[in-house]
Design an enzyme around this catalytic site. Structure first.
Site, short mmCIF file in Angstrom:
data_model
loop_
_atom_site.label_atom_id
_atom_site.label_comp_id
_atom_site.label_asym_id
_atom_site.label_seq_id
_atom_site.Cartn_x
_atom_site.Cartn_y
_atom_site.Cartn_z
N CYS A 57 -2.33 8.13 -0.35
CA CYS A 57 -3.56 8.47 -1.07
C CYS A 57 -4.70 8.89 -0.14
CB CYS A 57 -4.03 7.30 -1.93
SG CYS A 57 -2.82 6.05 -2.21
N CYS B 243 -4.38 0.69 -7.08
CA CYS B 243 -3.34 0.10 -6.21
C CYS B 243 -3.46 -1.42 -6.11
CB CYS B 243 -3.37 0.75 -4.83
SG CYS B 243 -4.84 0.41 -3.85
N GLU C 287 -0.60 0.38 9.69
CA GLU C 287 -1.82 1.07 10.12
C GLU C 287 -1.65 1.34 11.61
OE1 GLU C 287 -4.49 1.22 7.83
OE2 GLU C 287 -3.60 -0.13 6.35
N HIS D 138 -11.91 7.12 -2.27
CA HIS D 138 -10.94 6.09 -1.90
C HIS D 138 -11.26 4.75 -2.56
CE1 HIS D 138 -7.25 5.56 0.16
NE2 HIS D 138 -7.65 4.40 0.64
N TYR E 74 -8.72 2.16 -5.23
CA TYR E 74 -8.40 0.73 -5.10
C TYR E 74 -8.27 0.05 -6.46
CZ TYR E 74 -8.81 0.16 -0.03
OH TYR E 74 -8.58 0.20 1.31
N CYS F 267 0.85 -1.19 0.00
CA CYS F 267 0.00 0.00 0.00
C CYS F 267 0.89 1.24 0.00
CB CYS F 267 -0.87 -0.06 1.26
SG CYS F 267 -1.70 1.46 1.68
N THR G 92 -4.05 4.45 7.99
CA THR G 92 -2.97 4.01 7.09
C THR G 92 -1.79 4.98 7.13
OG1 THR G 92 -4.59 2.96 5.67
CG2 THR G 92 -2.47 3.46 4.67
N GLU H 214 -6.98 -5.29 3.95
CA GLU H 214 -7.26 -3.92 3.52
C GLU H 214 -8.24 -3.91 2.34
OE1 GLU H 214 -4.09 -1.48 1.62
OE2 GLU H 214 -4.14 -0.37 3.50
#
Ligand code: SF4
Length: 506
Positions: free
Chosen positions: A111, A305, A263, A298, A302, A107, A198, A451
């Protein structure tokens, strides 16, 4: 007061220098206080992943994606602090995240703060359109400050939440959700905690957003603000992840030789926030749209990523198949094709959410298509598990049983291991072990699995959005027309049976 000194476009090294020393930052890892996150063995891989976002602005293959022009300061900025100016910017986000995942294998972390900036740009813009421009003015000053310094930001949304069936103001622990505990002439004092944040230990600042739509009774919880991580009263407790102790072993194969993410829990222990850093204050009307806008931003990301991590896993599975001479076997070829299909489906949805984005403000405020952003995230909550399973199937049981790199480095048994770990003679045993470890570390990681399910909202949250956004009445009309139950139907202009979201209605 926010100081607007100019820096812009920091290098990775400048980012690291910036977070090396923070006087008040209280960061804990496995029970110990960490004073320098850049050298701490647990956090260093995470810092390196953040660093990749800064380096991207200077590297040949990513420079054009990672740099862009900001109309707010009339300068080039790193895309991670940019306000989207159209669908092309939204698509560039997805593409940049895919590429950076190739370089980090984890990750990227930066972002969330980026999505928080874009969310507050739209929300404070909406407030201004309704005649309350004070938050807009503050936010634009803060945005300039962030862009000129090229700051690494975390976005903190999920509260500790306490008893899940109770609203914030009904909680036995009043700090279960972050709240305002004191209003002063020069600012506010906040208390509470945000969980699962995160990259929190590796950022310059954190932007706090409310986690849910609030009622009038919950007004003290309707608060958004930004503070530097070393603000007095801020405490960060970093969470553990699978295989994390391997980072401390000093090896270069078993642990995380590339990068990792983390995290953590961030606690606000009576933290003072000056007014120029407060972007929402006790106005609960904006909390619902704010959550919806942020979540969709968000969820769209995804599609980039996790697809990038999917590429890493597909590549590792393919190369591992070669190490044992099965890469051309029909069952392996079929599994690889299935992995590609699953992976590209996530990416396609992320791009659709971008290119179908729309303006929420008169002056811009570009947002993703919320239906496709939620579809993206829902695919991501499922497909990475499928991709990982197929990769493990191809690679074989060795993903769960391979000996340690330290066995391979022990001269007493190295020769034996090289003999029995090797498949085809052209590929040395160590290469196979490296690929196995890469596959293990990425395909069963928090970043690719946990995640993918819970980040940016659990699968149930996307289903709520599907039911809100899908126009069942319209599809019912379509069915009735075709079955001749109804002869005249009022067809909408858009071909999709979709209702506007709460934010689109504002
Ligand atoms: Fe960025 Fe993806 Fe990590 Fe979210 S999960 S912070 S979008 S890399």
């Amino acid at each position: 007061m926010i100081n607007q000194t100019t820096l812009m476009l920091r290098t990775g090294e400048q980012y690291i220098e910036g977070i090396r020393e923070r006087r008040h930052a209280k960061i804990y890892v496995m029970g110990k206080r960490v004073t320098d996150v850049t050298t701490n063995l647990f956090l260093k891989p995470s810092v390196l992943s953040f660093k990749a976002t800064f380096d991207a602005a200077f590297q040949e293959d990513t420079r054009d994606l990672a740099r862009t022009f900001s109309p707010f300061i009339n300068e080039e900025v790193n895309r991670f602090v940019h306000i989207h100016q159209g669908p092309h910017d939204l698509a560039a986000k997805v593409k940049l995240l895919r590429r950076l995942s190739h370089k980090t294998g984890t990750c990227i972390q930066r972002c969330v703060g980026w999505d928080a900036l874009n969310t507050l740009y739209i929300i404070t813009g909406k407030m201004a359109e309704r005649g309350d421009g004070v938050y807009r003015e503050r936010f634009l000053k803060y945005l300039e400050y962030v862009q000129r310094r090229d700051l690494a930001l975390a976005g903190a949304m999920t509260d500790a939440k306490g008893v899940r069936t109770l609203r914030p103001s009904e909680q036995p622990n009043p700090d279960a959700y972050v709240r305002v505990v004191e209003e002063r002439d020069d600012g506010i004092v906040v208390s509470g905690a945000k969980a699962n944040i995160t990259g929190i230990a590796a950022v310059d600042e954190v932007i706090v957003l409310p986690t849910r739509a609030m009622t009038e009774q919950d007004a003290a919880y309707a608060v958004s603000f930004a503070v530097p991580l070393d603000t007095p009263g801020v405490v960060v407790v970093v969470g553990r992840q699978i295989n994390d102790a391997r980072r401390m072993e000093g090896g270069d194969i078993d642990g995380v030789p590339y990068m990792a993410h983390h995290e953590g829990l961030i606690i606000f222990n009576n933290v003072f926030v000056p007014w120029d850093r407060v972007f929402l204050y006790k106005d609960r009307r904006w909390t619902g749209p704010l959550v919806e806008i942020f979540a969709s931003f968000h969820r769209q990301g995804y599609g980039g990523c996790k697809t990038g991590l999917g590429d890493v896993i597909i590549g590792a599975a393919y190369e591992l198949a070669k190490t044992i001479g099965v890469d051309n076997k029909p069952n392996v070829v079929d599994k690889l094709a299935e992995m590609v299909f699953l992976n590209e489906s996530m990416y396609s949805a992320g791009l659709a959410a971008s290119w179908e984005g729309s303006k929420l403000l008169k002056e811009g405020g570009w947002w993703v298509n919320p239906m496709y952003a939620n579809v993206t995230k829902h695919l991501v909550a499922r497909f990475p598990y499928e991709i990982s399973k197929l990769a493990h199937d191809i690679a074989g049981g060795i993903v769960g049983t391979a000996p340690s790199e330290f066995d391979l480095k022990n001269e007493e048994i190295r020769g034996l291991l090289e003999k029995y770990l090797q498949g085809v003679p052209e590929i040395p045993a160590e290469e196979r072990l490296r690929l196995v470890r890469l596959l293990e570390n990425v395909s069963v990681s928090v970043g690719f699995l946990i995640e993918s399910v819970h980040g940016a909202g659990s699968p149930a949250a996307q289903k709520i959005m599907f039911n809100r956004l899908y126009d069942y009445e319209m599809s019912g009309e379509i069915a009735k027309a075709l079955s001749r139950i109804k002869v005249t139907v009022k067809w909408p202009k858009a071909p999709e049976p979709r209702r506007p979201s709460e934010s689109e209605k504002l």
